[in-house]
Design a protein around this motif. Structure first.
Motif, PDB file in Angstrom:
ATOM      1  N   HIS A  33      44.581  47.471  39.079  1.00 31.84           N
ATOM      2  CA  HIS A  33      45.716  46.812  39.296  1.00 31.84           C
ATOM      3  C   HIS A  33      47.147  46.981  40.367  1.00 31.84           C
ATOM      4  O   HIS A  33      47.694  46.287  41.179  1.00 31.84           O
ATOM      5  N   THR A  53      46.229  36.992  43.846  1.00 36.55           N
ATOM      6  CA  THR A  53      45.195  37.160  43.881  1.00 36.55           C
ATOM      7  C   THR A  53      44.465  38.400  42.911  1.00 36.55           C
ATOM      8  O   THR A  53      43.615  38.473  42.015  1.00 36.55           O
ATOM      9  N   ASN A  54      45.507  39.847  43.495  1.00 42.44           N
ATOM     10  CA  ASN A  54      45.084  41.000  42.812  1.00 42.44           C
ATOM     11  C   ASN A  54      45.500  39.854  40.554  1.00 42.44           C
ATOM     12  O   ASN A  54      44.864  40.592  39.840  1.00 42.44           O
ATOM     13  N   ARG A  56      44.840  36.559  39.682  1.00 38.82           N
ATOM     14  CA  ARG A  56      43.798  36.294  39.362  1.00 38.82           C
ATOM     15  C   ARG A  56      42.964  37.066  38.554  1.00 38.82           C
ATOM     16  O   ARG A  56      42.257  36.909  37.382  1.00 38.82           O
ATOM     17  N   PHE A  57      42.445  38.250  39.757  1.00 38.39           N
ATOM     18  CA  PHE A  57      40.853  38.798  38.894  1.00 38.39           C
ATOM     19  C   PHE A  57      41.121  39.826  37.843  1.00 38.39           C
ATOM     20  O   PHE A  57      41.111  39.342  37.199  1.00 38.39           O
ATOM     21  N   TYR A  58      43.152  40.588  37.744  1.00 37.41           N
ATOM     22  CA  TYR A  58      43.268  40.359  36.389  1.00 37.41           C
ATOM     23  C   TYR A  58      42.877  40.177  35.460  1.00 37.41           C
ATOM     24  O   TYR A  58      42.402  40.223  34.170  1.00 37.41           O
ATOM     25  N   GLU A  60      41.211  37.603  35.208  1.00 38.06           N
ATOM     26  CA  GLU A  60      39.873  37.914  34.683  1.00 38.06           C
ATOM     27  C   GLU A  60      38.980  38.566  34.108  1.00 38.06           C
ATOM     28  O   GLU A  60      38.014  38.439  33.395  1.00 38.06           O
ATOM     29  N   TYR A  61      39.165  39.886  35.019  1.00 37.99           N
ATOM     30  CA  TYR A  61      38.516  41.290  34.015  1.00 37.99           C
ATOM     31  C   TYR A  61      38.916  40.649  32.693  1.00 37.99           C
ATOM     32  O   TYR A  61      38.551  41.298  31.761  1.00 37.99           O
ATOM     33  N   LEU A  66      35.242  38.171  34.958  1.00 35.71           N
ATOM     34  CA  LEU A  66      35.414  39.614  36.952  1.00 35.71           C
ATOM     35  C   LEU A  66      34.218  38.820  37.577  1.00 35.71           C
ATOM     36  O   LEU A  66      32.936  39.990  36.920  1.00 35.71           O
ATOM     37  N   GLU A  70      33.073  40.875  44.071  1.00 39.04           N
ATOM     38  CA  GLU A  70      34.190  40.066  45.078  1.00 39.04           C
ATOM     39  C   GLU A  70      35.245  40.473  44.641  1.00 39.04           C
ATOM     40  O   GLU A  70      36.109  41.355  45.416  1.00 39.04           O
ATOM     41  N   TYR A  71      35.518  41.129  43.660  1.00 34.65           N
ATOM     42  CA  TYR A  71      36.593  42.453  42.813  1.00 34.65           C
ATOM     43  C   TYR A  71      36.952  43.251  44.261  1.00 34.65           C
ATOM     44  O   TYR A  71      38.385  43.711  45.141  1.00 34.65           O
TER      45      TYR A  71
END
Length: 232
Positions: A33, A53-54, A56-58, A60-61, A66, A70-71
């Motif tokens: 991140h 976006t970063n 959002r991915f975090y 999800e992790y 996640l 995709e990440y």
């Protein structure tokens, strides 16, 4: 670095393996991140869109949902086609400007305790090897399993090769690594902060929850696993 051995095919070395997650375990933050934040800071990506976006991915992790491929495509996109010289400088700048402030003296002391006991040391991390190689070197740990970016003609393509080193993929990658390791998992330790690492924590003889998230803490308490803090 794992010690060189001259062994017969049936021989194994009786050495304990100490395995460490990296992010929020050996360092006080998430390097994946933080690398996304750093790229936004230095103008390599559109700051507003990339940060959203970063983040959002975090989330999800942290939720365990996640999509690691995709990440990884997102995380590697800004590096595609850059020269090795430019990327090497980026790694060192990131280490100095983002990672150094995440140092945990207690984590370094734990690593040194295992080293002084003669244990073999291994980092196993979902974060890609481009980001984590300088961090592992900074921590003094030579051996690491990480998500592997694809390189073609000495440049990153934006793709991942092999099994991503995430959730059950850590077990898959470790099992492959063990086929060339001159020992085994008997007595092995694994230190992690995340419930995403439950597959590997459940595989070793000595799982240790380090400043764990709520889900891992509850599981560790129920299972009777040690819970420690490496924060000040």
């Amino acid at each position: 670095m794992l010690r060189p051995q001259t062994l017969l095919a049936h021989e194994e070395v009786s050495v304990t393996l100490a395995i460490f997650d990296l992010d929020n375990t050996l360092i006080a933050g998430d390097s994946d991140h933080s690398f996304g934040e750093y790229l936004a800071d230095i103008g390599w990506v559109d700051a507003e869109q990339s940060r959203a976006t970063n983040n959002r991915f975090y989330e999800e992790y942290k939720a365990g949902t996640l999509d690691i491929l995709e990440y990884s495509a997102f995380a590697l996109k800004a590096l595609v086609g850059k020269s090795p010289e430019v990327l090497a400088q980026l790694q060192q700048d990131f280490l100095a400007n983002k990672i150094a402030s995440m140092e945990l003296p207690k984590a370094r002391a734990l690593v040194e305790k295992h080293r002084n006991q003669g244990d073999d040391l291994l980092i196993i991390t979902a974060t890609n090897r481009f980001v984590t190689t300088p961090i592992a070197q900074w921590l003094g740990i030579d051996d690491m399993l990480a998500t592997e970016p694809e390189w073609v003609d000495n440049k990153i393509t934006g793709k991942v090769v092999g099994t991503p080193c995430f959730q059950g993929g850590k077990v898959t990658r470790l099992n492959t690594w063990l086929t060339t390791y001159p020992g085994n998992l008997d007595g092995a330790y694994f230190y992690s902060d995340s419930f995403n690492d439950l597959p590997l924590l459940s595989k070793v003889d000595n799982p240790v929850a380090v400043d764990p998230d709520d889900t891992l803490r509850a599981h560790a308490e129920q299972a009777g696993w040690p819970i420690i803090s490496l924060r000040d």
